[in-house]
Design an enzyme around this catalytic site. Structure first.
Site, PDB file in Angstrom:
ATOM      1  N   GLU A 235       0.872  -1.182   0.000  1.00 44.54           N
ATOM      2  CA  GLU A 235       0.000   0.000   0.000  1.00 44.54           C
ATOM      3  C   GLU A 235       0.900   1.220   0.000  1.00 44.54           C
ATOM      4  O   GLU A 235       1.910   1.257   0.718  1.00 44.54           O
ATOM      5  CB  GLU A 235      -0.915   0.027   1.217  1.00 44.54           C
ATOM      6  CG  GLU A 235      -1.747   1.310   1.354  1.00 44.54           C
ATOM      7  CD  GLU A 235      -2.589   1.346   2.625  1.00 44.54           C
ATOM      8  OE1 GLU A 235      -3.145   0.285   2.994  1.00 44.54           O
ATOM      9  OE2 GLU A 235      -2.674   2.425   3.257  1.00 44.54           O
ATOM     10  N   GLU A 240      -1.756  11.425   3.972  1.00 43.59           N
ATOM     11  CA  GLU A 240      -2.810  11.219   4.959  1.00 43.59           C
ATOM     12  C   GLU A 240      -2.752  12.382   5.942  1.00 43.59           C
ATOM     13  O   GLU A 240      -1.661  12.771   6.387  1.00 43.59           O
ATOM     14  CB  GLU A 240      -2.624   9.901   5.710  1.00 43.59           C
ATOM     15  CG  GLU A 240      -2.864   8.670   4.849  1.00 43.59           C
ATOM     16  CD  GLU A 240      -2.697   7.392   5.650  1.00 43.59           C
ATOM     17  OE1 GLU A 240      -3.716   6.753   5.975  1.00 43.59           O
ATOM     18  OE2 GLU A 240      -1.542   7.050   5.953  1.00 43.59           O
TER      19      GLU A 240
END
Length: 505
Positions: A235, A240
């Protein structure tokens, strides 16, 4: 006065002349200038010999081709059209040399969405709906997308206006007949099955409202989990953000083995005083073979190289195609209250917004192709038995200590293979077992209807098998290597079954 291709090319090489020497899409044109096919799409990557990278060998190959050297050929003429005029000439050679020797690394745009118009382009994006994480067959895995998130993702929480995509998180009651009742809604969109890339520069200009429990994310997942379940196949988190601390973001990679044996590497970027994720910024990664770099407004803040995928060769897992995801989560482990809950107070003045100006994906000079996978990885299913399944490059090894009482108590399987009516697929593999025993091989739909049902005798001698399977309707099927209590397998004691070169074609 016409000049021959040989003379023109010689002039170009010796004195960088300007006489056009071109190729048609059908092949070389020895004396006449010709325009390439109107159907051509320029790539100008420099990789004219088709080996996957731009190097001095490409310049030599192109130069020989211009000189009509015996046997000189171009594997991809489009890669040499640096002038972007659908013809090859000395100007292309000059620009090719300049790009190589002067390190002109201007990337080539591969894919983008500028969010023009007034609706989301569904040829580029798909909605990911709900609150539950599901498997490839739509079966429940866990709630909250595996993160204890509180929102229900809908297809009604996005708008496109004035070149901006807005993902809105709202405090509102929402009830789904299957997944139940929720107090918050938001949206999650992805390019899965529509666009994916292996390497390149992925760049997103965005801003987001702040507030405790908001979790904006720009990230990537593998198109095919060829190294196993999350996070063995990787991933990549481009950005974020913590709604409670909008003065920083982070960039992360997840890798290693399937949860809970996964690992990650991460680093924060802290904005200057007075700045935050509430303002517009450009978030990007540059992804090359063996290296991923993170940027905010073109400022490099993180470089990662030290990852792995258990039992697979580096640079796995980041050597495959990944797709892009944009979402705004509410609550959950990243920034939720007590690691779970949403903070209702942040919605006192209405919805909270994650706004995206554009998403752009560029090729890089050091582009690379996905590593070929020679054997599909299997998922383990163990029930009332004692066994361990390990995927390696080119094979799956299943160590069985006790077959248990069920025929399906030990299985290696691949879920979620989509097939269409009238299609014929071939399942092939090589298999051996340290103990003589039987195996049942099946291809099944979600109702366990079997379209292939074969009992196979295994021995220490590696044997190749190939089976054709036809389907009379559209469906999703699993193929299963069943190694539980079949025949006299219970008396086999500890043994190892090795399955190699698994292909579903």
């Amino acid at each position: 006065m016409k000049i021959t291709r040989m003379v023109a090319a010689l002039i170009s090489v010796l004195i960088a002349g300007n006489t056009a020497v071109v190729s048609s899409a059908a092949g070389k044109v020895p004396t006449e200038a010709a325009v390439l096919s109107d159907e051509s799409i320029n790539s100008a990557s420099g990789d004219v010999n088709g080996d996957g990278e731009f190097s001095i060998a490409d310049i030599v190959s192109f130069q020989k081709w211009l000189l009509s050297a015996p046997g000189a050929e171009l594997a991809d003429w489009k890669a040499a059209d640096f002038c972007e005029d659908n013809k090859l000439d000395v100007f292309d050679l000059c620009l090719m040399k300049r790009r190589y020797f002067e390190h002109d690394s201007k990337p080539r745009l591969l894919w983008s969405d500028e969010f023009d118009g007034d609706t989301l382009d569904m040829t580029k994006w798909a909605y990911e709906l709900g609150n539950w994480k599901l498997d490839a067959n739509g079966n429940f895995v866990t709630y909250g997308w595996g993160n204890d998130e509180r929102e229900f993702y809908t297809d009604s929480n996005t708008t496109v206006h004035d070149g901006i995509l807005t993902i809105s998180a709202r405090k509102e009651n929402y009830t789904d007949p299957v997944q139940g009742a929720y107090e918050y809604t938001s949206a999650r969109i992805s390019t899965q099955h529509l666009f994916s890339t292996c390497g390149g520069r992925i760049e997103v200009r965005a801003r987001c409202d702040s507030g405790k429990s908001l979790w904006p994310a720009i990230w990537m997942l593998p198109e095919d989990s060829v190294y196993g379940g999350w996070a063995a196949s990787g991933e990549i988190d481009i950005m974020e953000g913590w709604g409670s601390t909008p003065d920083k973001i982070c960039g992360t990679v997840h890798f290693g083995d399937a949860w809970p044996n996964n690992a990650y590497l991460t680093k924060d970027y802290v904005f200057a005083d007075g700045d935050s994720t509430e303002n517009w910024h450009t978030y990007a990664i540059e992804w090359e073979s063996g290296e991923i770099r993170w940027y905010v407004d073109d400022v490099l803040y993180s470089t990662q190289t030290d990852w792995y995928s258990t039992n697979h060769a580096y640079p796995a897992p980041f050597d495959q195609n990944f797709y892009i995801i944009l979402n705004l989560a509410v609550g959950g482990k990243f920034d939720g209250v007590d690691g779970i809950y949403a903070d209702p107070s942040i919605f006192a003045n209405g919805e909270r917004r994650f706004e995206i100006d554009y998403v752009r994906v560029y090729d890089l000079d050091k582009s690379f192709k996905p590593t070929p996978v020679t054997s599909a990885p299997l998922e383990a299913y163990i029930e009332s038995a004692d066994a361990v399944l390990v995927n390696k490059d080119g094979e799956t090894e299943i160590t069985i200590n006790n077959v248990g009482s069920l025929e399906y108590g030990v299985m290696g399987l691949v879920r979620g293979n989509k097939v269409r009516a009238g299609e014929k697929h071939t399942l092939s593999f090589d298999i051996s077992s340290t103990a003589v025993r039987d195996m049942v091989l099946t291809v099944e739909d979600s109702s366990y209807t079997r379209y292939l049902d074969e009992k196979i005798a295994l021995s220490p001698n590696k044997t190749h098998y190939s089976f054709d399977v036809e389907f009379n309707s559209d469906m999703t099927v699993d193929y299963k290597f069943q190694l539980g209590n079949i025949g006299e397998a219970a008396s086999s004691g500890k043994h190892i079954v090795t399955i190699q070169n698994i292909k579903w074609e």
